[in-house]
Design a protein around this motif. Structure first.
Motif, PDB file in Angstrom:
ATOM      1  N   LEU A 427       0.829  -1.196   0.000  1.00 50.67           N
ATOM      2  CA  LEU A 427       0.000   0.000   0.000  1.00 50.67           C
ATOM      3  C   LEU A 427       0.868   1.252   0.000  1.00 50.67           C
ATOM      4  N   THR A 428       0.442   2.264  -0.736  1.00 49.65           N
ATOM      5  CA  THR A 428       1.182   3.534  -0.803  1.00 49.65           C
ATOM      6  C   THR A 428       0.594   4.587   0.103  1.00 49.65           C
ATOM      7  N   ASP A 429      -0.668   4.435   0.453  1.00 50.44           N
ATOM      8  CA  ASP A 429      -1.295   5.402   1.349  1.00 50.44           C
ATOM      9  C   ASP A 429      -0.929   5.049   2.784  1.00 50.44           C
ATOM     10  N   ARG A 430      -0.339   6.041   3.489  1.00 51.12           N
ATOM     11  CA  ARG A 430       0.162   5.776   4.845  1.00 51.12           C
ATOM     12  C   ARG A 430      -0.954   5.367   5.796  1.00 51.12           C
ATOM     13  N   GLN A 431      -2.092   6.021   5.701  1.00 50.75           N
ATOM     14  CA  GLN A 431      -3.181   5.722   6.619  1.00 50.75           C
ATOM     15  C   GLN A 431      -3.687   4.289   6.426  1.00 50.75           C
ATOM     16  N   ASP A 432      -3.856   3.877   5.173  1.00 49.32           N
ATOM     17  CA  ASP A 432      -4.294   2.514   4.900  1.00 49.32           C
ATOM     18  C   ASP A 432      -3.254   1.497   5.340  1.00 49.32           C
ATOM     19  N   ARG A 433      -1.963   1.876   5.135  1.00 48.21           N
ATOM     20  CA  ARG A 433      -0.897   0.963   5.505  1.00 48.21           C
ATOM     21  C   ARG A 433      -0.854   0.751   7.010  1.00 48.21           C
ATOM     22  N   THR A 485       7.637   5.646   3.648  1.00 50.24           N
ATOM     23  CA  THR A 485       7.264   4.749   2.559  1.00 50.24           C
ATOM     24  C   THR A 485       8.470   3.960   2.076  1.00 50.24           C
TER      25      THR A 485
END
Length: 493
Positions: A427-433, A485
């Protein structure tokens, strides 16, 4: 229709005590041979050939005609006197043949009237009953007998009416009249061939290691049993009506015998079929037995997948259906459905169910490959500890009918932790990660509570549980990198 038996019935021969019907046809060959041939064929088909006498094919060579006729008539139930246009024929000397003392037809009718049999005049080809003045003294009562008519135009209708009357006479005399469809043997052959074809298909499937599911196997066995039962019923009824079965009750009621025999054959064959190889995995309703079979079938298919790159889980899936047929909440079924679903996606999972990560071209949905395990966990958490706890070995799982145990529950937590960790790395989105990593940490924490029988915590498969927990912690620690990231991606690799 016909005359009542006279007093001669008291002195009939032992043949008269035969329970088979006996019918005699008297006719003049030059008068009505053709239509009598058709009448004989129909009567022989209904009452059997040995029960219908006609001089053309029953007269023994070298025997006195009159003596033979009297002998035959002594045991007869019905005598049909067929009268055509030339029944009162005139010979070359201008004398009526019926008036001659040696006329065969006269001798037959005289003997019939004295035999005690029911005599029925049968007029054919528009002939009329002869007048008493045209007959010799001993036949004067013959025209008074109630007769019937058979015309070529309505042959079937008239003959059926005659045979119904004969049936009634025979019943009054204590004789049985049995009938059964002529197509019975053809139907028996067709049923047997159809059942054999289905049996061959089931046998071939089993020999190839592709045992049918419970529903398909039961349907196949039922069709086979029904086919052979119908064949037995039709063949048995046909044999009974032909008196090949030496039981009077069966001979008198072949239809009843056919139905009863077919039903008994079906039940017997079905009981045997349930324990056939086609349903071998489903005959035991014991979940422990089914689970053991399921474990073996699953491991065999998975080993083939590792060796050859392909596997057939049909056997395992059939056993899963059987377990769910016993218990819809069975843990063995939930667990192995989840395992099979993951293994069959070779691009994302290893043969050991470990998540590899999604292919570079797509991001999949983990829920699809976790929902069956979630079903397992939901039920496991609702059960008493006695049904889910205890020994940490895997064998105890297969000793429990419900299929819930510590090792299996911890293994699912370990797989989920591995799933969400590798998913988070993509995942690239920090919140989702971070959300995925948090879920991975929760599952890893639960998996680390498991203690192997040989010592140590967690599992060695996929990423070791302890190592996995450390990686998740590092990925969640922002102080590890200025570029979260990039750092996470590096650490993941």
């Amino acid at each position: 229709m016909g005359a009542l038996p006279n007093s001669g019935s008291e002195s009939r021969s032992p043949r008269s005590r035969d329970r088979r019907p006996r019918i005699f046809i008297s006719y003049r060959r030059s008068d009505s041979a053709a239509i009598v041939g058709h009448i004989y064929e129909r009567l022989a088909a209904r009452y059997k050939t040995e029960s219908v006498f006609r001089d053309i094919n029953k007269m023994p060579l070298g025997k006195n005609f009159y003596d033979h006729i009297k002998e035959e008539l002594s045991g007869c139930d019905v005598v049909l006197v067929v009268i055509g246009p030339q029944w009162l024929a005139i010979d070359a000397q201008g004398q009526s043949r019926i008036q001659q003392s040696d006329d065969p037809v006269r001798l037959e009718v005289e003997a019939a009237l004295q035999s005690g049999a029911t005599v029925i005049p049968v007029m054919v080809e528009d002939a009329a009953i002869p007048k008493s003045t045209d007959l010799p003294e001993r036949l004067k009562t013959f025209p008074a007998l109630a007769g019937t008519r058979i015309n070529v135009e309505d042959f079937d209708t008239h003959l059926e009416r005659l045979m119904q009357s004969i049936d009634g006479i025979l019943e009054q005399r204590g004789k049985f009249v049995a009938s059964f469809p002529r197509w019975a043997l053809r139907a028996a052959t067709g049923s047997a061939l159809a059942a054999t074809a289905v049996l061959v298909m089931l046998g071939t499937s089993t020999l190839l290691g592709r045992s049918p599911s419970l529903a398909l196997g039961l349907a196949g066995v039922t069709i086979v049993c029904l086919g052979f039962a119908l064949a037995c019923a039709f063949a048995g009824g046909d044999a009974a009506v032909k008196r090949r079965i030496p039981l009077v009750a069966c001979q008198r009621r072949p239809v009843t015998f056919s139905v009863a025999g077919g039903a008994m054959a079906f039940v017997l064959l079905l009981v045997l079929g349930i324990y056939s190889p086609f349903l071998a995995s489903h005959t035991s309703l014991d979940p422990v037995h089914l689970a053991s079979e399921l474990k073996t079938a699953f491991q065999k298919a998975r080993d083939n997948l590792e060796k050859t790159g392909s596997a057939d889980f049909a056997r395992a899936e059939a056993l899963i259906d059987a377990l769910r047929g016993v218990d819809r909440q069975n843990g063995h079924a939930w667990y192995f459905v989840g395992e099979i679903k993951r293994i069959q996606n070779r691009a994302a999972f290893t043969p050991k169910s470990c998540f590899r990560g999604w292919p570079a071209t797509e991001i999949g949905n983990l829920e699809t490959y976790q929902q069956d395990f979630h079903g397992y966990l939901e039920i496991a958490l609702s059960l008493p500890v006695l049904e889910t706890g205890g020994d940490s070995g895997s064998e105890i799982c297969y000793q429990r009918p419900k299929g819930y145990c510590v090792q299996r529950t911890a293994w699912i937590y370990h797989l989920f932790a591995n799933d969400f960790y590798l998913h988070a790395m993509a995942l690239t989105d920090r919140q989702d990660r971070v959300a995925a990593l948090e879920r991975a940490r929760q599952f890893a924490t639960e998996a680390r509570k498991y203690r192997r029988p040989e010592g140590g915590e967690g599992f060695d498969q996929c990423i070791h549980t302890t190592t996995l927990a450390e990686k998740i912690a590092e990925a969640l620690d922002p102080s590890r990198s200025q570029n979260p990231t990039g750092a996470i991606q590096t650490q993941a690799r």
